[in-house]
Each structure stands twice: as structure tokens, then as C-alpha cells.
Design a protein around this motif. Sequence first.
Motif, PDB file in Angstrom:
ATOM      1  N   LEU B  28       0.806  -1.218   0.000  1.00 23.20           N
ATOM      2  CA  LEU B  28       0.000   0.000   0.000  1.00 23.20           C
ATOM      3  C   LEU B  28       0.838   1.267   0.000  1.00 23.20           C
ATOM      4  CD1 LEU B  28      -2.909  -0.973   2.384  1.00 23.20           C
ATOM      5  CD2 LEU B  28      -2.758  -1.163  -0.074  1.00 23.20           C
ATOM      6  N   LEU B  29       2.132   1.124  -0.146  1.00 21.61           N
ATOM      7  CA  LEU B  29       2.969   2.331  -0.232  1.00 21.61           C
ATOM      8  C   LEU B  29       2.516   3.179  -1.400  1.00 21.61           C
ATOM      9  CD1 LEU B  29       6.643   1.244   0.352  1.00 21.61           C
ATOM     10  CD2 LEU B  29       5.280   2.794   1.708  1.00 21.61           C
ATOM     11  N   PRO B  30       2.357   4.463  -1.180  1.00 19.55           N
ATOM     12  CA  PRO B  30       1.828   5.261  -2.279  1.00 19.55           C
ATOM     13  C   PRO B  30       2.897   5.592  -3.322  1.00 19.55           C
ATOM     14  CG  PRO B  30       2.159   6.615  -0.349  1.00 19.55           C
ATOM     15  CD  PRO B  30       2.537   5.224   0.045  1.00 19.55           C
ATOM     16  N   VAL B  31       2.536   5.354  -4.559  1.00 10.17           N
ATOM     17  CA  VAL B  31       3.346   5.800  -5.678  1.00 10.17           C
ATOM     18  C   VAL B  31       2.465   6.767  -6.438  1.00 10.17           C
ATOM     19  CG1 VAL B  31       4.401   5.136  -7.838  1.00 10.17           C
ATOM     20  CG2 VAL B  31       4.714   3.715  -5.833  1.00 10.17           C
ATOM     21  N   ALA B  32       2.873   8.004  -6.470  1.00 10.36           N
ATOM     22  CA  ALA B  32       2.042   9.060  -7.043  1.00 10.36           C
ATOM     23  C   ALA B  32       0.640   9.008  -6.452  1.00 10.36           C
ATOM     24  CB  ALA B  32       1.997   8.967  -8.563  1.00 10.36           C
ATOM     25  N   ASN B  33       0.597   8.902  -5.134  1.00  9.51           N
ATOM     26  CA  ASN B  33      -0.652   8.908  -4.369  1.00  9.51           C
ATOM     27  C   ASN B  33      -1.591   7.752  -4.667  1.00  9.51           C
ATOM     28  OD1 ASN B  33       0.150  11.091  -2.994  1.00  9.51           O
ATOM     29  ND2 ASN B  33      -1.012  12.569  -4.220  1.00  9.51           N
ATOM     30  N   ARG B  34      -1.017   6.658  -5.163  1.00  9.09           N
ATOM     31  CA  ARG B  34      -1.818   5.450  -5.351  1.00  9.09           C
ATOM     32  C   ARG B  34      -1.012   4.297  -4.793  1.00  9.09           C
ATOM     33  NH1 ARG B  34      -2.736   4.847 -11.541  1.00  9.09           N
ATOM     34  NH2 ARG B  34      -2.435   2.695 -10.990  1.00  9.09           N
ATOM     35  N   PRO B  35      -1.634   3.353  -4.143  1.00  6.93           N
ATOM     36  CA  PRO B  35      -0.853   2.222  -3.650  1.00  6.93           C
ATOM     37  C   PRO B  35      -0.125   1.513  -4.780  1.00  6.93           C
ATOM     38  CG  PRO B  35      -3.030   2.184  -2.701  1.00  6.93           C
ATOM     39  CD  PRO B  35      -3.030   3.266  -3.723  1.00  6.93           C
ATOM     40  N   VAL B  36       1.047   1.029  -4.485  1.00  5.88           N
ATOM     41  CA  VAL B  36       1.859   0.418  -5.536  1.00  5.88           C
ATOM     42  C   VAL B  36       1.169  -0.815  -6.092  1.00  5.88           C
ATOM     43  CG1 VAL B  36       3.215  -0.870  -3.856  1.00  5.88           C
ATOM     44  CG2 VAL B  36       4.149  -0.430  -6.101  1.00  5.88           C
ATOM     45  N   LEU B  37       0.400  -1.484  -5.265  1.00  3.60           N
ATOM     46  CA  LEU B  37      -0.300  -2.678  -5.731  1.00  3.60           C
ATOM     47  C   LEU B  37      -1.281  -2.345  -6.850  1.00  3.60           C
ATOM     48  CD1 LEU B  37      -0.689  -5.691  -5.220  1.00  3.60           C
ATOM     49  CD2 LEU B  37      -2.431  -5.136  -3.564  1.00  3.60           C
ATOM     50  N   SER B  38      -1.795  -1.139  -6.828  1.00  2.40           N
ATOM     51  CA  SER B  38      -2.789  -0.792  -7.838  1.00  2.40           C
ATOM     52  C   SER B  38      -2.188  -0.782  -9.236  1.00  2.40           C
ATOM     53  CB  SER B  38      -3.386   0.576  -7.538  1.00  2.40           C
ATOM     54  OG  SER B  38      -2.451   1.584  -7.791  1.00  2.40           O
ATOM     55  N   TYR B  39      -0.890  -0.567  -9.318  1.00  2.02           N
ATOM     56  CA  TYR B  39      -0.274  -0.570 -10.646  1.00  2.02           C
ATOM     57  C   TYR B  39      -0.305  -1.970 -11.246  1.00  2.02           C
ATOM     58  CZ  TYR B  39       1.239   4.167  -9.823  1.00  2.02           C
ATOM     59  OH  TYR B  39       1.252   5.500  -9.600  1.00  2.02           O
ATOM     60  N   VAL B  40      -0.033  -2.935 -10.391  1.00  4.87           N
ATOM     61  CA  VAL B  40      -0.094  -4.314 -10.883  1.00  4.87           C
ATOM     62  C   VAL B  40      -1.522  -4.685 -11.238  1.00  4.87           C
ATOM     63  CG1 VAL B  40       0.235  -6.708 -10.250  1.00  4.87           C
ATOM     64  CG2 VAL B  40       1.925  -5.035  -9.612  1.00  4.87           C
ATOM     65  N   LEU B  41      -2.424  -4.366 -10.333  1.00 12.43           N
ATOM     66  CA  LEU B  41      -3.814  -4.761 -10.571  1.00 12.43           C
ATOM     67  C   LEU B  41      -4.371  -4.084 -11.816  1.00 12.43           C
ATOM     68  CD1 LEU B  41      -5.302  -4.840  -6.968  1.00 12.43           C
ATOM     69  CD2 LEU B  41      -4.221  -6.641  -8.269  1.00 12.43           C
ATOM     70  N   GLU B  42      -3.999  -2.831 -11.980  1.00 13.84           N
ATOM     71  CA  GLU B  42      -4.491  -2.106 -13.145  1.00 13.84           C
ATOM     72  C   GLU B  42      -3.969  -2.737 -14.438  1.00 13.84           C
ATOM     73  OE1 GLU B  42      -5.656   2.180 -12.309  1.00 13.84           O
ATOM     74  OE2 GLU B  42      -6.415   0.279 -11.621  1.00 13.84           O
ATOM     75  N   GLN B  43      -2.705  -3.074 -14.389  1.00 15.63           N
ATOM     76  CA  GLN B  43      -2.099  -3.679 -15.571  1.00 15.63           C
ATOM     77  C   GLN B  43      -2.763  -5.020 -15.890  1.00 15.63           C
ATOM     78  OE1 GLN B  43       0.063  -1.973 -17.255  1.00 15.63           O
ATOM     79  NE2 GLN B  43       0.204  -3.540 -18.840  1.00 15.63           N
ATOM     80  N   LEU B  44      -3.084  -5.758 -14.858  1.00 19.56           N
ATOM     81  CA  LEU B  44      -3.755  -7.038 -15.075  1.00 19.56           C
ATOM     82  C   LEU B  44      -5.177  -6.814 -15.583  1.00 19.56           C
ATOM     83  CD1 LEU B  44      -2.563  -8.933 -11.899  1.00 19.56           C
ATOM     84  CD2 LEU B  44      -1.880  -9.386 -14.231  1.00 19.56           C
ATOM     85  N   GLU B  45      -5.822  -5.824 -15.016  1.00 15.69           N
ATOM     86  CA  GLU B  45      -7.183  -5.545 -15.448  1.00 15.69           C
ATOM     87  C   GLU B  45      -7.204  -5.112 -16.905  1.00 15.69           C
ATOM     88  OE1 GLU B  45      -9.051  -2.337 -13.450  1.00 15.69           O
ATOM     89  OE2 GLU B  45     -11.060  -2.944 -14.032  1.00 15.69           O
ATOM     90  N   LEU B  46      -6.196  -4.367 -17.261  1.00 18.89           N
ATOM     91  CA  LEU B  46      -6.082  -3.922 -18.642  1.00 18.89           C
ATOM     92  C   LEU B  46      -5.937  -5.118 -19.577  1.00 18.89           C
ATOM     93  CD1 LEU B  46      -5.991  -0.974 -19.544  1.00 18.89           C
ATOM     94  CD2 LEU B  46      -3.558  -1.257 -19.891  1.00 18.89           C
TER      95      LEU B  46
END
Lengths: 717, 456
Positions: B28-46
Motif C-alpha cells: 500500500l505504499l503510495p506511488v504518485a498517491n496510489r498504492p503500488v499494488l494498484s499498478y499491478v492490478l491495473e495492468q492485469l485488469e487492462l
Amino acid sequence: MDSRRSSRAVIDPKVRQVGFFTSAPLPPDRTQSDPPDPIRSPPLADASSPGNSLSPVMIPPPRHPSDSLLRLPHSPSDAFPPPSPTTTTTSLGDFSDDVTAASSPPPAAARVRGRGSSVKQQGAASSFPGGGFEVPPSVKAPSSVPASGLTTVSVVKLPPGISENAGGSVSVEVQSDRALNSKPLKEKTSKAERRAIQEAQRAAKAAAKAEGIKTPAVTALANAKSAKSTKPSPQRNDSAVVVAASEKKGGDRSVEKDRKKDVPHPRMQYDDKSRVQKLKKRSVVKPTEARNRVELFRHLPQYEHGTQLPVLQSKFFQLDTLHPAVYKVGLQYLSGDICGGNARCIAMLQAFQEAIRDYSTPPAKTLSRDLTAKISSYVSFLIDCRPLSVSMGNAIRFLKSQIAKIPISLSESEAKATLHSDIERFINEKIILADRVIVKHAVTKIRDGDVLLTYGSSSAVEMILQHAHELGKQFRVVIVDSRPKHEGKLLLRRLVRKGLSCTYTHINAISYIMHEVTRVFLGASSVLSNGTVYSRVGTACVAMVAYGFHIPVLVCCEAYKFHERVQLDSICSNELGDPDSISKVPGREDINHLDGWDKSENLQLLNLIYDATPSDYVSLIITDYGMIPPTSVPVIVREYGRGQLWIYEECDPLASPGRCSDAVFFVDGLIFYPSQHLVLSFWFPDRPPSGLNNDLLERSDNFVTVAENGNFTNFEL
Amino acid sequence: MDFQVVVLAGGTSKKLVPLVSKEVPKALLPVANRPVLSYVLEQLELSNIKDLIVVVEGADAALCVGGWISAAYVDRLHVEVATVPEDVGTAGALRAIAHHLTAKDVLVVSGDLVSDVPPGAVTAAHRRHDAVVTAMICSVPVSGLSEAGSSGAKDKTKKPGRYNIIGMDPTKQFLLHIATGAELEKDTRIRKSILRAVGQMDIRADLMDAHMYAFNRSVLQEVLDQKDKFQSLKQDVLPYLVRSQLKSEILINGAPQGQQAKENGNDKVSYRILANASTPSFHELYALGPNGSAPVRRTHKCCVYIASNSKYCVRLNSIQAFMDINRDVIGEANHLSGYNFSAQNNIIHPSAELGSKTTVGPHCMLGEGSQMGDKCSVKRSVIGRHCRIGSNVKVVNSVVMNHVTIGDGCSIQGSVICSNAQLQERVALKDCQVGLGYVVSAGCEYKGESLARKEK
């Protein structure tokens, strides 16, 4: 170049011109690529019903609205047990000693089970927030680490269509596709229905008039494709259901379809901008088109090499309507991992086998129709990856006809088992057994002291050479190879390992090496009905040189690769390879004179994959039906084009002499079956084999084989 | 496509203390004010992957991560969270959830991967070769500050050389050797048999393992079962599979290769036609007996997918990497952030308030509801939500998380300030990390230190 070609008598210059003028706005006249006037002669037209005839090169029909909606339930392990057909071995006399009779498997009690209910139920399915995170103690852990349960924290509740929509731009093309297709479904007003009925009646009347028989009008309308006079009764039931379905969808379509059926589809011309645009919308791979294309070949698809693979790869998870096995085969076609007509066909059929095994009919659908649509979508995907070969086209046609033949009363598991064994049988009989028969025939042409030349790497030729070597014949092999694929090297490697003595050379040296050669064995991608051999580029050159040296050219080709198309040159139908591969020399970085030139307007690189060898240069074609001169190809095509799968046990007189006692044996090893109403019977009905067709004799001027009651005699002329 | 996706979100990584804590696990560390996990999840969702298993170490962390996912991805993804004990390692985590894996292949992604490489590319390469494992490798990121390189402290200059050694065959499709981290202290040993079979090996030190693997599920489970000493996928399982690829000890059930293709003659012929049609890989050549008859040796394939240089692919596994990723996501790789950048190439939330003569430079981000006093200047920094920043504050190359209070006259350079921290007046920080809720008293000056509350 032109003047040289026009000297050949076979070619009508007017027809040829059509092929050259590819930049004309109109799609070229279809007569050049189609069988000569199929409409005028009714029995022929029936055999070459246009939808079928051009299927290997045609654009497949648009996806069925259903198949983008349904998701494939994968049940990899327990879909249904691989049918273990009771294989009976029958001796077939001289031809082939072991033919496995693929009898239909016992009605297997197949369990079909989706895998939807696997993961979620095992874990503690408590929803967030406020859900407990306790580890379920009951689950046995494979190691010291305690097994953990899963907790569903977020669930997709919306129906798949909407959720995909929320997913953003990912599935736009699927969406639009669906929208297009589902339109006629929505417009189910009473007016449309009435109109549909009216149209149906009109069409039925027309069909009845055309047939002149009192076939139930509805049937005739439903599938004009299968409206042959010899139709089994269960199928009629089937089609009646089909009519109901098609009426629901909007009957005006069926009439349109009928109209379209009269005119064979012109092959896709890639210089036609609007059609290319349409195709691109549908296509999965989204290729980037190459810019500098050779003028003459504008009508063929050519894409920037290397753009397709990454796109296809990145879409891995978006193609979830696609079966993984089919996807894998497509990927292998695209990356060139699999090439060669037989191998591609086998790979495709095996993928289809797997797809059918994992298939289950969605509710409110019939298997035969839904599965056909599914297979069509697979095929269009494969075409996106690489254009189909003739062999694959024929195999697909076979599979679709088998699906259509499935009686509706058959249960799903039985139908699947039948299809599975049908595909198995196709592979076994049309490819493997055919190869074995070809080898048997061809080996008789190899004598001690021969020097055999082959070009590229053909699976049939390889088997012939190996078999001849195993028989202890003393001969030498010359393998001629060419850039950029160097397929001959692999063949060379395998042959040398087997202990054959080989010479390896490139096609540049063909005129020298031909001096010492006594026979030329060539493989083929396809044999067309004017005797033209469509094969790896360079084959024509080899055949021509051999012809010049008066050396017999024997083409080995399984009969399932025959096609009724007539092709006079290698322009109108061909495939373009990666132009970079001819401009770059692997391992020689110093030859870089063309680096960066591919963007130049003045440079056009042409890497053709196939060429057409005129029948003049071919002495003999060795197929599974025997050795025939190129002029006899239409005979095989006609027999074969009927869509009958020749099942050796059923109509091979050698296997069951009693049943086909009236078979007539002919020169060149052809066997005809008057009792099967095969077309050839009118040539020499019931004449003893001594009655030789002079026309045939003239063509194969080097040798002739006479078959007499299964004994083959070779006459060298 | 018969793939299951497992995201290894980790727990509270020791490397990232004091950035991480019980309340803020690594995922949940924020990367550009979003948790880092969201980048992975977003990429997978994409990539149209809707079903995921997220594995979290530690119950507390799992609670946080699960809570966040359920709030953020409801109706979008079907996520299941599995909790594993801490310090079981990546292999242990997979071992714990092994009984949930049913598909033919499994895609294992690290939750700290910030990347725009489509996961489908890895899985497609995996399928194409019928591989046992396919690893994604990418080029080692350029670490440290690009322009102010001198400011990096001593330990940072050492870190970027993580010294991976990756050996591939000339076609760059198969993995022949992989060694990371600790193993490199010793001499590198390469199997002679592999070298002999391949003939030529490309050894690269500029690539690193991105920790995205596609595994054959049955093989993975077998290896995990048999080798219960294996702790880490990266350091144990993958090297083991690569090492043993030419004398495979694993039974691939449903193996594509030779084993089962000889029951009857016809199958054998069709198998041979297929095999002859393709260019054999060195595995197949090696497996063949000396006379080229049936395969006698068992092999398996380990493939690689090399992310192209134009793609962004970095793992958040150190404090330096955290800073780098934050900088890149609002800088060079700003397509990843999912925000729309303003004309000044920065993101200022409309609800943020700026005092007079305050400048926010390009490649900056100012979160929702943050207030800044007069005469401040922000350069190349991310400032989180609801921060209160006084006047005359300089923030350069730093990450300021949410609810941070910064007093007047502070100067922050190259530092990370975690949520709820408080900086009183005239604090000067350079290359520091301020932990969660820490209070820096007025007038202090720190350089290269890690400030955090003592935890009992």
C-alpha cells in the motif's frame, strides 16, 4: 519477362492481364481463380458449391453473436475421457498392410463439468470489510507452512458484457462486433417476422422450381449447401429446426445468402482499401501494413514483420473466447515455429480436437450450429496469424461437414466423441496413411545407383528417402536448398544421421548438379486442378531445369491437398514473407548494403513464399490414390470434392473385394468405383486394364504404371 | 486461457523500514498517491484478467490490503486474498496456496512491480514453447537521481549494481543460467552440459529478473512439494529449474515432449511430422539419442521474455527504488499514473490551495485538499492528500505522503515523509526518511538519516 511468358501456349493472354492489373478499382474477374464456369454444368456446380470451394482463402463469415458472449468453460482434466476407439486392423492387400479402422468409439459416458466452483468454495468466503481472516484449519498443507484460505474481497457482480464495458477500452472491438451482430435480434418486431416468412416462402418457391422435385420447400431453403439429393433423413429434421432458427433471426438474410451462393466469393484483394479496412476491424492481430509493396503483389496481405507477434502476445488474456490450444497453434504459425503443409494441418486439427473436447453447448443452442460458428471463429483467428494453406482449408471443410452431419438426436458427449474420432481418422487416413501409400508407390521408382534430387524439405519426400534406404537401395541424395529459410539443412541433418549419402547445394548450382541427377522428387503445398503444382518458391525453377535435362520430376502430394482451383501463375494467389529476411544475411553483418533502405520509395523487396510449377514440367504426381499424370488431377479433385471422406475400409476393393467387385483399375494406378457412382466410371466402364487412355499416356512420357488386380507393373517408355 | 494469476503482495518488508509499518504494508505504499499494488492490478485488469489471488504476508497486512482492494476494486475485479505467515518467502507463500491452483499454468506477479509490460506477452511466450517456467526480465533501471547524482549517499551508489547474471541462448528465448544477489559473491558455475548443448551462451549483466513468472502449475507444485527447503522463487525455484533443464527430474504430466507420443504407430508418425516441421530447439536435439531415434533424455524448457527498453519496468524493493519510481511515474513514465497532466506538466488537485508566490514545478503532484503557504517551491516531488505546508518551504525530489504537517521555513531534499508526520519550523532534511507519525522538532537538521518512532 512478359514476352517469354506469352510464348507458352497454355496461357490465355487476356486472362493473364487481369492478374497484373491489380491496382484497378474493381476486384479482378473471378474467372481466373475459379474453376471454369461452375454455373453452366450443374453437377460440377454442385460439387464446387462456391461457399465451400474457396473456403481456404475466403474470409470467414462474421462471428456468430453467441460466441463472443459465452466464455469457454475449461475443464482440462475431466471434460471427457479420450475416446479409446477399438482399433481393428485389417489387411489391405498390397496397398497398405495396417490400416486402423477407426470405428466409432463406444458411447462414452462422458462427464462434463465446468470448473467454476473450484477455488471460491474452498477458502473462507467472507466478504470485506469486517470479514474474518482466520485461516481455515481443515485444509491439509503440503508442507510445514500452514495452508491459507482465500478470502474473496471483491467480486464482479455485473454481467460480463457490462463489466467489460467498465473495463475501458480493452474490449472495444469485441463490443462493437457484438453490437453489430445483435442488432437483428433486437429488431424482432412483428413486421420483420411477417416479412421473413414471406421471404422464406418466396425463396422456397424458387428453390423448388430449381430443383424440380417436391423436396420439402423449407428444407431446400434452409441450407442450400446441403440440399443435395442424397440427404439422410435425420439431417432433414435438423434443417427443419434450423429453418425455425433462421426465421427468428430474420429470414431476409437467408435469401441474401442464397443469392450470394450463386456467385463464388472473390478472393480477398488486399489492394481494395475499403475491404481491408473492414477486415482490419474484425481482425484480432491488428497488423501494421507494410508500406513498400511490390506493385504486382499488392493484392496479397503483407504486414510489417514483427508487428504482429507482440500485439498477439499482449492480447493473450483478451482472447478468452479462444481455446488455448488454438491460440498456441496460431502463435506458432505466426512465429514460424511450425511450417509445412502437413505439420500445420496436423497441428490445427489437434488443436481443434482439444477445443472440441473442452466444448460444451451453451443452453438454447444446438451443437452443430454453435460449434460450427466456434470453429469459424478459430479459423479466422488462424487466418489472421497466417493465411491458410490449401491442406488446412480442405481439412476445415471436412470438419465442418462432419459437424453438420451430426444428427441432432445424438447426445453432446457422443457427438464430441464422434468428431474426435473423425478428426483422428482424417489425420490418420488423409495424411499418415496417405504418406505411407505414397512411399510405397514412390519407392518403386528408386533403383540402385540413382541420384535423387529434392528441393527444400518435404515430409513425404523425406519418408520416401528413408524408406528406400531402409529397403537397402543404393542411391545418393542431392538436397537443393535456398535462402532465406534453409529448410533443407534440417532434412539434410536427419538424412545424414540415418546414414544416407547426401550432397547439399543451393539452388544457384542447380544447373550444374542436374547433370548427375536421375530423378527429382518434390513436395507440394497443393496440386491444382490444371495440374499446376503450388509449392515452396524455387520448386518451379528446379522442375524447369530438370525438364530441360529430361529428368523425370515426381511430385509427392497427398490427395487431401488437391484443390479444384485453376491457377496459371504464382501471382494471383500467393503469400508474402518477411522482406527483411532476404535483405539481411544472417551471420554476415558486413553485408549491410541495404540497411535502412527499406524505407526508400524506390526499393521494393519481394519475398514470395510459393510458386506455381506448370504441369508441363511435372512428369508424375504420386498421391495416395496412385501415380497419376498432372492431367488427371481433376479426376481426383472431382471424386474428392464431393466431400466424401474416402474411408479405406468402406470402399477400398483391396480391403473388401466382395463389396466393390466392379472396381476398374486403370493406368497410373488409379482405381475407379462405378458402384460408388464416382464420376470416372464413364471413361472406361468395365473395360479390362489393357484399355489405356492415350491421352494419359502422352503426358507421362517416361513411365507408366499399370495396375492389374492390385499388382502394379511399371513400364518404362 | 487456462491461466491463474497470483499476485504476491508481500507484507511489511524490512528493507523499506521506516516507510512501511503495520498500518502501511509494502503493497500500500503510495506511488504518485496510489498504492503500488494498484499498478499491478491495473495492468492485469487492462489485460482482461478478472480473477486474481493476492497473497499477503501477515494477518494485519492482509486486513489492510484486503480492505483497500475491496473498496477500490469492487465490481471490477474478482480478487481473493490469501494470508500466509510472515517470512515464509515467495516459494512458501505459493506452497501455502498451492491447493487453490487448478489451471494449467500459473502467472506469478510480484505486487511491487510497476510496469507497463503486458502480462500476456509473458504468458504467450510461455505457451508458445510449452515451457515449464517463463520469466520476464528487464533491463536494470538507472537508479539514483539523474541530474543530482552526486547527492546520492554512499550506500546508494552501491545499490544499483545488484549484479544479476543472466545467460540466454543466442535466440534470446531460453534461459540457460541465472544468478542473483548472494550467489554472485562466489564464482559463477555454469553447467557444461548446457553449454555443450547450446553451443553459445549470451551472458548479460545488464538485465534483471522482474519477478513475473509463468509456471506450469503441476511442475511448480511438484517442485514445491519435493524441495521444501526452497524459500524464494527467485533464488531457489527458478535457478533450480534452469539448472536442471537438461536432466529434468520432474514429471510433466501431459508433457508435450516425446514421452507419451509413442503408443501407436500413427501417433508417432504425426508427432514426427510435427517435430520435423519445426526448427528443433537445443532441448529437443539434446533429448534425442545419439542415432536420432526416440528421445532418451528428459528435458524441460525455461523461457524468458525480455521486456523491450521502451517499456517501463521497475520493482519497488528498496527505498531508493521507491524514490525513483515516484519520480518516474510523474515524470518519464507518466502514462502509468493514470492522471491527466496539466499544461505545466504537473498535477495539482483542484481542491489544493496554494499561497501567493508559491511555485509548483513540472513533474510534481499535489494531492487533494493540501494547503501550501506563501513563497513555497516544489520541484519534482509528490505531495499527498490533506497536507498542511507552511510558508517558505522548499520541497525538492521528495515524497510527502498524506496528512503531513510541515512548518514554516523547512527545506526538504531527497527525502520521504510518511503519513501523519510533523515537521516543525525550520527543519532541514536531506536524504532522510521520516517514519509514520514522527515529529521532527523545530530547527533540526538531518542528513541521510532514518527517523522513526520506536516501536515496542
